[in-house]
Design a protein around this motif. Structure first.
Motif, PDB file in Angstrom:
ATOM      1  N   ASN A 180      98.539  90.663 104.981  1.00 47.47           N
ATOM      2  CA  ASN A 180      98.328  91.449 106.194  1.00 47.47           C
ATOM      3  C   ASN A 180      99.609  92.113 106.678  1.00 47.47           C
ATOM      4  O   ASN A 180      99.578  93.192 107.269  1.00 47.47           O
ATOM      5  N   THR A 181     100.746  91.467 106.422  1.00 52.80           N
ATOM      6  CA  THR A 181     102.017  92.100 106.786  1.00 52.80           C
ATOM      7  C   THR A 181     102.201  93.399 106.014  1.00 52.80           C
ATOM      8  O   THR A 181     102.563  94.434 106.584  1.00 52.80           O
ATOM      9  N   LEU A 182     101.925  93.360 104.717  1.00 51.74           N
ATOM     10  CA  LEU A 182     102.065  94.568 103.902  1.00 51.74           C
ATOM     11  C   LEU A 182     101.020  95.615 104.273  1.00 51.74           C
ATOM     12  O   LEU A 182     101.300  96.820 104.224  1.00 51.74           O
ATOM     13  N   ARG A 183      99.823  95.201 104.653  1.00 52.09           N
ATOM     14  CA  ARG A 183      98.823  96.170 105.117  1.00 52.09           C
ATOM     15  C   ARG A 183      99.320  96.893 106.365  1.00 52.09           C
ATOM     16  O   ARG A 183      99.179  98.114 106.490  1.00 52.09           O
ATOM     17  N   TYR A 184      99.882  96.117 107.268  1.00 52.18           N
ATOM     18  CA  TYR A 184     100.390  96.729 108.493  1.00 52.18           C
ATOM     19  C   TYR A 184     101.533  97.696 108.176  1.00 52.18           C
ATOM     20  O   TYR A 184     101.597  98.801 108.724  1.00 52.18           O
ATOM     21  N   VAL A 185     102.424  97.288 107.298  1.00 50.73           N
ATOM     22  CA  VAL A 185     103.552  98.149 106.932  1.00 50.73           C
ATOM     23  C   VAL A 185     103.047  99.429 106.277  1.00 50.73           C
ATOM     24  O   VAL A 185     103.519 100.532 106.581  1.00 50.73           O
ATOM     25  N   ARG A 186     102.074  99.296 105.389  1.00 50.03           N
ATOM     26  CA  ARG A 186     101.534 100.463 104.688  1.00 50.03           C
ATOM     27  C   ARG A 186     100.950 101.488 105.652  1.00 50.03           C
ATOM     28  O   ARG A 186     101.181 102.701 105.513  1.00 50.03           O
ATOM     29  N   ASP A 187     100.185 101.022 106.638  1.00 47.85           N
ATOM     30  CA  ASP A 187      99.416 101.927 107.481  1.00 47.85           C
ATOM     31  C   ASP A 187     100.054 102.237 108.826  1.00 47.85           C
ATOM     32  O   ASP A 187      99.698 103.243 109.451  1.00 47.85           O
ATOM     33  N   HIS A 188     101.004 101.398 109.285  1.00 45.77           N
ATOM     34  CA  HIS A 188     101.526 101.580 110.633  1.00 45.77           C
ATOM     35  C   HIS A 188     103.053 101.541 110.736  1.00 45.77           C
ATOM     36  O   HIS A 188     103.594 101.570 111.841  1.00 45.77           O
ATOM     37  N   VAL A 189     103.719 101.482 109.598  1.00 43.71           N
ATOM     38  CA  VAL A 189     105.182 101.583 109.581  1.00 43.71           C
ATOM     39  C   VAL A 189     105.618 102.779 108.739  1.00 43.71           C
ATOM     40  O   VAL A 189     106.275 103.690 109.235  1.00 43.71           O
ATOM     41  N   VAL A 190     105.230 102.782 107.472  1.00 45.08           N
ATOM     42  CA  VAL A 190     105.658 103.854 106.564  1.00 45.08           C
ATOM     43  C   VAL A 190     105.261 105.249 107.063  1.00 45.08           C
ATOM     44  O   VAL A 190     106.068 106.178 106.978  1.00 45.08           O
ATOM     45  N   PRO A 191     104.043 105.445 107.614  1.00 45.52           N
ATOM     46  CA  PRO A 191     103.708 106.795 108.088  1.00 45.52           C
ATOM     47  C   PRO A 191     104.602 107.295 109.220  1.00 45.52           C
ATOM     48  O   PRO A 191     104.643 108.496 109.494  1.00 45.52           O
ATOM     49  N   TYR A 192     105.332 106.408 109.897  1.00 46.06           N
ATOM     50  CA  TYR A 192     106.112 106.794 111.069  1.00 46.06           C
ATOM     51  C   TYR A 192     107.622 106.826 110.826  1.00 46.06           C
ATOM     52  O   TYR A 192     108.338 107.535 111.525  1.00 46.06           O
ATOM     53  N   VAL A 193     108.098 106.048 109.841  1.00 45.65           N
ATOM     54  CA  VAL A 193     109.541 106.059 109.562  1.00 45.65           C
ATOM     55  C   VAL A 193     109.842 106.341 108.096  1.00 45.65           C
ATOM     56  O   VAL A 193     111.004 106.362 107.702  1.00 45.65           O
ATOM     57  N   GLY A 194     108.822 106.558 107.286  1.00 48.40           N
ATOM     58  CA  GLY A 194     109.040 106.830 105.874  1.00 48.40           C
ATOM     59  C   GLY A 194     109.142 105.545 105.070  1.00 48.40           C
ATOM     60  O   GLY A 194     108.953 104.436 105.586  1.00 48.40           O
ATOM     61  N   PRO A 195     109.433 105.674 103.778  1.00 48.49           N
ATOM     62  CA  PRO A 195     109.541 104.488 102.914  1.00 48.49           C
ATOM     63  C   PRO A 195     110.566 103.495 103.445  1.00 48.49           C
ATOM     64  O   PRO A 195     111.561 103.881 104.054  1.00 48.49           O
ATOM     65  N   VAL A 196     110.295 102.225 103.189  1.00 48.34           N
ATOM     66  CA  VAL A 196     111.185 101.163 103.652  1.00 48.34           C
ATOM     67  C   VAL A 196     111.493 100.235 102.482  1.00 48.34           C
ATOM     68  O   VAL A 196     110.756 100.186 101.507  1.00 48.34           O
ATOM     69  N   GLU A 197     112.585  99.509 102.610  1.00 49.62           N
ATOM     70  CA  GLU A 197     112.963  98.554 101.567  1.00 49.62           C
ATOM     71  C   GLU A 197     113.147  97.174 102.172  1.00 49.62           C
ATOM     72  O   GLU A 197     113.863  97.010 103.161  1.00 49.62           O
ATOM     73  N   PRO A 198     112.512  96.144 101.586  1.00 49.25           N
ATOM     74  CA  PRO A 198     112.700  94.782 102.074  1.00 49.25           C
ATOM     75  C   PRO A 198     114.119  94.294 101.768  1.00 49.25           C
ATOM     76  O   PRO A 198     114.620  94.497 100.660  1.00 49.25           O
ATOM     77  N   VAL A 199     114.734  93.648 102.733  1.00 47.19           N
ATOM     78  CA  VAL A 199     116.048  93.056 102.516  1.00 47.19           C
ATOM     79  C   VAL A 199     116.019  91.538 102.622  1.00 47.19           C
ATOM     80  O   VAL A 199     116.973  90.877 102.201  1.00 47.19           O
ATOM     81  N   SER A 200     114.947  90.981 103.166  1.00 52.52           N
ATOM     82  CA  SER A 200     114.809  89.516 103.249  1.00 52.52           C
ATOM     83  C   SER A 200     113.342  89.184 103.460  1.00 52.52           C
ATOM     84  O   SER A 200     112.699  89.754 104.342  1.00 52.52           O
ATOM     85  N   VAL A 201     112.830  88.271 102.642  1.00 51.81           N
ATOM     86  CA  VAL A 201     111.410  87.910 102.752  1.00 51.81           C
ATOM     87  C   VAL A 201     111.304  86.389 102.864  1.00 51.81           C
ATOM     88  O   VAL A 201     111.530  85.830 103.928  1.00 51.81           O
ATOM     89  N   PHE A 202     111.019  85.707 101.784  1.00 54.46           N
ATOM     90  CA  PHE A 202     110.814  84.254 101.841  1.00 54.46           C
ATOM     91  C   PHE A 202     112.149  83.522 101.876  1.00 54.46           C
ATOM     92  O   PHE A 202     113.101  83.887 101.184  1.00 54.46           O
ATOM     93  N   ARG A 203     112.196  82.492 102.723  1.00 56.65           N
ATOM     94  CA  ARG A 203     113.365  81.606 102.771  1.00 56.65           C
ATOM     95  C   ARG A 203     112.867  80.173 102.789  1.00 56.65           C
ATOM     96  O   ARG A 203     112.054  79.808 103.653  1.00 56.65           O
ATOM     97  N   ASN A 204     113.345  79.376 101.874  1.00 60.16           N
ATOM     98  CA  ASN A 204     112.984  77.965 101.940  1.00 60.16           C
ATOM     99  C   ASN A 204     113.670  77.332 103.145  1.00 60.16           C
ATOM    100  O   ASN A 204     114.549  77.940 103.781  1.00 60.16           O
ATOM    101  N   ALA A 205     113.261  76.126 103.481  1.00 53.66           N
ATOM    102  CA  ALA A 205     113.728  75.494 104.723  1.00 53.66           C
ATOM    103  C   ALA A 205     115.250  75.380 104.770  1.00 53.66           C
ATOM    104  O   ALA A 205     115.883  75.665 105.790  1.00 53.66           O
ATOM    105  N   ALA A 206     115.856  74.947 103.652  1.00 47.94           N
ATOM    106  CA  ALA A 206     117.308  74.746 103.649  1.00 47.94           C
ATOM    107  C   ALA A 206     118.044  76.076 103.818  1.00 47.94           C
ATOM    108  O   ALA A 206     119.012  76.173 104.584  1.00 47.94           O
ATOM    109  N   LEU A 207     117.590  77.109 103.121  1.00 46.74           N
ATOM    110  CA  LEU A 207     118.245  78.410 103.230  1.00 46.74           C
ATOM    111  C   LEU A 207     118.047  79.004 104.619  1.00 46.74           C
ATOM    112  O   LEU A 207     118.970  79.577 105.204  1.00 46.74           O
TER     113      LEU A 207
END
Length: 275
Positions: free
Chosen positions: A117-144
């Motif tokens: 759902n996060t990617l759905r939101y980005v596809r339809d409600h982020v990219v159309p307004y600011v253009g392509p985006v690049e992820p810089v941080s996604v999953f982090r395990n507890a220690a990290l």
């Protein structure tokens, strides 16, 4: 004397004229100042977490490639592949080196649903307004997450959250204004969280409707956002962010959105390859 004056006059006509300053060209001791190239990634992605670093990470443990392909196929089946290259969605924390962690990590499969759902939101409600985006941080395990200074309840730990930077030149104020306006319109039905950090980094998740962060004037980035009544149950006691069951509730409560044609018609490419 007359002959001498004639010679001097002829020489003055032949001598080159003094160089005149030309717009955009360095003259004298003042070099031309060119605008810095647009590179918001430079503040967050260092060598080792870029594409060559990713290929090296795969080469160091070839079994990882099979897991990446499974993850890529899952995104494709869910209609959210190619919003960003699959390998970029495996980036961990920007502080991975300081924390002596891996630059990339394949999350447990039970967490994969949380990113849909996060990617759905980005596809339809982020990219159309600011253009392509690049992820810089996604999953982090507890220690990290703990070492990187993330909140104990951070939904990066459950792969619902993604931090991005825009790839198309845009001012920070314009970026915040566009994303906040669309978030107020569409964020509630996605349970979308939207946050802003310094410079061009911003956060999107699909766990709970909320905003945080300030603009360059120190004001709340999205001051008019109100929190609607919750539409899903809270995470189980001791859990972090959406669990598998709450992710299912989020997805069932949100209309299934068809991918945009420009996304859905793209061929399934090697997840190692950049878009």
């Amino acid at each position: 004397m007359r002959r001498l004056l004639t010679i001097l006059f002829a020489f003055s006509l032949a001598a080159p004229a003094p160089a005149q300053p030309v717009a955009g060209v360095a003259t004298g001791t003042q070099p031309m100042l060119l605008p810095a190239p647009w590179n918001p990634l430079a503040d967050y992605v260092e060598a080792g977490q870029d594409e060559p670093g990713y290929r090296q990470w795969i080469a160091s443990a070839p079994w990882r490639l099979g897991q990446v392909r499974l993850f890529h196929d899952y995104l494709t089946q869910s209609g959210v592949s190619f919003i960003a290259p699959t390998w970029q969605l495996l980036r961990t924390a920007s502080d991975w080196r300081r924390c002596r962690a891996e630059p990339f990590e394949i999350p447990p499969q039970e967490e994969w649903a949380n990113i849909v759902n996060t990617l759905r939101y980005v596809r339809d409600h982020v990219v159309p307004y600011v253009g392509p985006v690049e992820p810089v941080s996604v999953f982090r395990n507890a220690a990290l997450n703990r070492c990187a200074g993330g909140a104990p309840e951070s939904v990066h730990r459950s792969m619902s959250a993604i931090d991005f930077v825009p790839l198309t030149p845009i001012g920070r104020e314009a970026m915040i204004g566009r994303l906040c306006a669309e978030h107020q319109r569409q964020g509630p039905r996605f349970n979308a969280g939207l946050g802003f950090y310094t410079k061009m980094r911003f956060h999107v998740d699909s766990w709970k409707y909320r905003t945080w962060g300030r603009d360059d004037h120190g004001h709340l980035a999205c001051p008019k956002v109100t929190i609607p009544a919750p539409v899903i149950a809270a995470a189980p006691s001791g859990g972090v962010g959406p669990s598998e069951s709450t992710s299912a509730a989020i997805i069932s409560a949100t209309p299934v959105l068809k991918p945009r044609e420009s996304v859905s018609t793209l061929p399934v490419k090697d997840p190692l390859a950049p878009l």
